[in-house]
Scaffold this active site. Structure first.
Site, mmCIF file in Angstrom:
data_model
loop_
_atom_site.group_PDB
_atom_site.id
_atom_site.type_symbol
_atom_site.label_atom_id
_atom_site.label_comp_id
_atom_site.label_asym_id
_atom_site.label_seq_id
_atom_site.Cartn_x
_atom_site.Cartn_y
_atom_site.Cartn_z
ATOM 1 N N SER A 311 7.280 -14.514 -4.314
ATOM 2 C CA SER A 311 8.191 -13.485 -4.024
ATOM 3 C C SER A 311 8.483 -12.652 -5.018
ATOM 4 O O SER A 311 8.202 -12.744 -6.173
ATOM 5 C CB SER A 311 9.361 -14.514 -3.596
ATOM 6 O OG SER A 311 10.385 -14.736 -4.711
ATOM 7 N N ASP A 312 9.150 -11.509 -4.486
ATOM 8 C CA ASP A 312 9.660 -10.487 -5.661
ATOM 9 C C ASP A 312 10.883 -10.978 -6.198
ATOM 10 O O ASP A 312 11.396 -12.023 -5.704
ATOM 11 C CB ASP A 312 9.662 -8.968 -5.009
ATOM 12 C CG ASP A 312 9.506 -8.070 -6.138
ATOM 13 O OD1 ASP A 312 10.017 -8.112 -7.251
ATOM 14 O OD2 ASP A 312 8.960 -6.836 -5.813
ATOM 15 N N TRP A 313 11.378 -10.485 -7.073
ATOM 16 C CA TRP A 313 12.683 -10.884 -7.567
ATOM 17 C C TRP A 313 13.860 -10.950 -6.973
ATOM 18 O O TRP A 313 14.237 -10.217 -6.352
ATOM 19 C CB TRP A 313 13.063 -9.743 -8.923
ATOM 20 C CG TRP A 313 14.010 -10.308 -9.868
ATOM 21 C CD1 TRP A 313 15.658 -10.214 -9.458
ATOM 22 C CD2 TRP A 313 14.110 -10.409 -11.131
ATOM 23 N NE1 TRP A 313 16.278 -10.752 -10.692
ATOM 24 C CE2 TRP A 313 15.319 -10.881 -11.969
ATOM 25 C CE3 TRP A 313 12.793 -10.912 -11.906
ATOM 26 C CZ2 TRP A 313 15.587 -11.345 -13.033
ATOM 27 C CZ3 TRP A 313 13.099 -11.279 -13.243
ATOM 28 C CH2 TRP A 313 14.747 -11.625 -13.908
ATOM 29 N N ALA A 315 14.036 -12.193 -3.986
ATOM 30 C CA ALA A 315 13.728 -11.871 -2.422
ATOM 31 C C ALA A 315 14.105 -12.746 -1.585
ATOM 32 O O ALA A 315 14.321 -12.438 -0.415
ATOM 33 C CB ALA A 315 12.109 -11.230 -2.486
#
Length: 752
Positions: A311-313, A315
């Site tokens: 995932s992104d930060w 997310a």
């Protein structure tokens, strides 16, 4: 008969109890044996997963069989360690996390902390599974190269691979195994700060340059002290951020998803990219972080991607404000079920995955499949055999002479000459040059967004480069700051300009004005910089405008005031000398835009490959031109190139055949130079409306003055003329197609 039945029942019950006890003892024994090597006749036997000669799939299977559910869940979790100076992502430190966490984002610039954390994981946990360390090595680790948007303007994929290989080497020797790069989001809105991080507005360009970056980062083998694992981001459609505002929803048709936004990822998956990062955006009501269609149906099933998705930060947790999860537990369930393997930073998986398994919402088979993907990369990187990073001297691992040479070469080829009225450039070395503007002596902002571990002290400023090239011919005045209302420096700037033959005006953006969470309502420079330009123009001296920025800019008020405009971008550590070389004529500019420069912000979105209009001669703006100021692939040179006529090996072809189209290009000027030929195709009539034209190939070559080179494009109709529907299936129709190079075009008929 009754007694016999009772005896048999009693015997069966005893046997069942013994069996259950045996299973418990077996599980306990298995756990002990996993920690202590098996022994046969007193000789230790290495567990299969620790045997470097065993096939990776066999090692993964063996290790999974030994892991507890808790250990598996930790492999799905990523946290941070080291000093995090990213203002968008402030978080906890490493000492709050278990020793056997799966991955860290590693913010240190050397391997000391990494090796200590790795020692704990390898020596102080039951199975000794090494940690994977990642970092945002976007355009350099310590040797900072031009931003990716600038690199796209070089049209030199070999140079992109070289710069990424250099970045990988610095990163791996400093304790980082994995980079969150390249970003291959097709981006057509300059207000979105993250345009700086990708290769512009065209799908094919992002695909080819992204693949070049993957090859550079990963090399021929990940099990190498100079290579790191690449991560494609952001999957998918993030570049269509509504209004240019970060983290917002995107509305994109399924057909456009396949035609525009997915192709770069597909090509980079085929290039061998090890990992993929999901995007922040909501895609037509389903956030990318929890989008089963994109993460599983497309990426893992249709493309057979065997790496993992991170995932992104934060997310996963952000599925709550996105309105699809009521709490962190539901967010974890939806993201993981959609195909998201590793949870970056927010801890939702670690906190709730065990309960989700107990409740039957997540199966052990799903857990094992995701853990296997993560373990595969660790085996591929050789972390089980070589978990630690050797200690190197700084001179061995960062800012090497070769690294800086590549950085300077990339800056040279990324610079775009946008305007050169009456051939004002190159400058005469005998001219007095007034160097004015906030960017002239600046260093920090030359690094650009996502500067890695770059330092302002490593940067050569514009002025320092000019001093080497022009010596005592320079005069200097700052004029103004990047923004604000202080005009007190105008008088000194005008006085300096009046003493010179030409004004070199250095304007631009601060590095934090682009990048993540750096959206802007207008892409014009602050008013104070435009004011300074207006005042200098009154001095009557010709102005050469040098721009250092992370996005296309609105130049409609500046362009008429300047005789020449040079787009330097944010060049990293080595911008001064390359720019000076171009201004003096020692270097012939060869950069061409990979993103359109609108006339005004009000034209956004504007890009070269828009679909055809119902009324091409109407629907225009009533108050301004509908044309951009500088179009995609625009870029001037100090020499001239003459393009001959296109010729084809055949004008009529079946869908299964091939043909070759050629065009001669001659350097008709007085200076050697690099020229990039862009090959477009056009299908004017199709069952699905297509863009006006589509880039299918580009090639950059060096031509000596007077030299003619024959550029060619071998066309496979099913690959180059076909289109794609909303199910991702390619098709090709019979009819006329056009091959276009500049203003030349040739018609090819395709028949069944």
């Amino acid at each position: 008969m009754k007694k016999v039945f009772i005896k048999k029942t009693l015997v069966f019950s005893l046997l069942l109890l013994f069996a259950m006890a045996g299973q418990a003892q077996s599980a306990e024994t298995s756990a002990k044996q996993s920690k202590t090597p098996h022994k046969t006749k007193g000789n230790p036997i290495t567990p299969t997963y620790k045997r470097a000669d065993a096939p990776i799939d066999t090692r993964i299977s063996d290790l999974l069989s030994r892991m507890t559910l808790e250990e598996k869940i930790l492999q799905l979790s990523q946290y941070i360690t080291g000093l995090n100076d990213n203002v968008n992502n402030i978080g906890k430190q490493e000492d709050e996390y278990p020793n056997n966490v799966g991955s860290y984002i590693y913010f240190s610039d050397n391997a000391k902390l990494r090796n200590e954390l790795q020692r704990r994981a390898v020596n102080e946990t039951r199975l000794g599974i090494p940690i994977l360390f990642g970092f945002d090595v976007i355009h350099g680790f310590r040797t900072i190269y031009p931003i990716p948007l600038a690199q796209g303007c070089s049209w030199n994929t070999e140079l992109i691979s070289q710069s990424c290989a250099m970045s990988a080497r610095e990163a791996r020797m400093s304790g980082t195994d994995w980079t969150f790069s390249p970003m291959i989001d097709v981006a057509r809105d300059g207000r979105w700060g993250r345009v700086a991080e990708g290769y512009g507005e065209d799908p094919y360009t992002n695909a080819v340059m992204g693949a070049a970056a993957v090859h550079g980062y990963q090399g021929r083998s990940l099990n190498n002290t100079s290579n790191v694992a690449a991560c494609l981001k952001h999957f998918v459609g993030y570049g269509m951020s509504e209004g240019g505002r970060d983290y917002t929803a995107t509305n994109v048709s399924r057909q456009s998803l396949w035609d525009t936004y997915l192709p770069p990822y597909e090509m980079c998956i085929k290039a061998g990219a090890a990992t993929v990062m999901s995007a922040f955006n909501d895609i037509n009501g389903v956030p990318a972080t929890a989008n089963h269609y994109t993460l599983t149906e497309v990426l893992k099933k249709r493309w057979n991607f065997d790496g993992f998705v991170v995932s992104d930060w934060n997310a996963v947790e952000q599925l709550i404000p996105q309105g699809v999860a009521a709490n962190r537990k539901e967010a974890a369930s939806k993201a993981f079920s959609a195909g998201l393997d590793m949870d970056m930073k927010d801890g939702c998986y670690q906190e709730h995955m065990s309960d989700l398994v107990k409740e039957g919402k997540i199966t052990l088979q799903q857990i094992d499949a995701s853990v296997a993907r993560i373990l595969r990369l660790k085996f591929q990187l050789g972390l089980f055999e070589n978990p630690y990073t050797p200690s190197y001297k700084e001179s061995e691992r960062i800012l090497r002479t070769e690294d800086k040479r590549i950085a300077a070469r990339m800056a040279e080829e990324s610079i775009v000459l946008l305007k050169n009225e009456n051939n004002l450039l190159p400058l005469n070395k005998n001219q007095k040059i007034a160097v004015i503007g906030p960017m002239a002596k600046d260093k920090e902002n030359m690094l650009g967004s996502w500067k890695g571990h770059g330092r302002a002290g490593d940067v050569e400023s514009i002025y320092e480069g000019l001093e080497k090239e022009f010596g005592s011919q320079l005069l200097y005045a700052a004029g103004c700051d990047f923004d604000g209302e202080d005009t007190s420096g105008f008088a000194s700037a005008c006085s300096t300009a009046s003493q010179a033959d030409v004004v070199l005006l250095c304007l631009g953006e601060k590095r934090e004005w682009s990048g993540e969470n750096a959206s802007r309502s207008t892409i014009a420079l602050p008013h104070i910089q435009e004011q300074l330009t207006t005042e200098l123009q009154k001095c009557g001296k010709p102005i050469v405008l040098v721009l250092s920025n992370g996005r296309p800019l609105e130049l409609c008020r500046l362009e008429p005031l300047c005789k020449a405009i040079v787009e330097l971008w944010q060049p990293g550590i080595a911008g001064g000398t390359p720019l000076a070389g171009i201004l003096s004529g020692r270097i012939n500019p060869s950069g061409k835009l990979c993103i359109t420069f609108p006339l005004t912000s009000g034209q956004i979105p504007i890009y070269y490959n828009a679909r055809q209009s119902a009324r091409p001669d109407q629907g225009q703006y009533q108050d301004i031109s509908t044309l951009p100021l500088y179009e995609f692939t625009h870029g001037l040179s100090y020499t001239t190139y003459s393009y001959g006529n296109l010729s084809a090996s055949t004008m009529r072809i079946t869908k299964n055949d091939k043909l070759t189209v050629e065009i001669p290009v001659t350097n008709t000027g007085d200076m050697d130079g690099y020229e990039t030929v862009h090959w477009f195709i056009s299908d004017p009539y199709c069952s699905i409306s297509r863009p006006i034209k589509e880039l299918k190939k580009f090639e950059k070559r060096f031509l000596k003055k007077g030299e003619t080179a024959l550029f060619s494009f071998e066309i496979e109709p099913k690959r180059d003329f076909s289109y794609i529907n909303d199910n991702g299936s390619r098709f090709i129709e019979s009819g006329d197609y056009y091959v276009i190079v500049k203003d030349k075009r040739i018609k090819i008929e395709v028949v069944d």
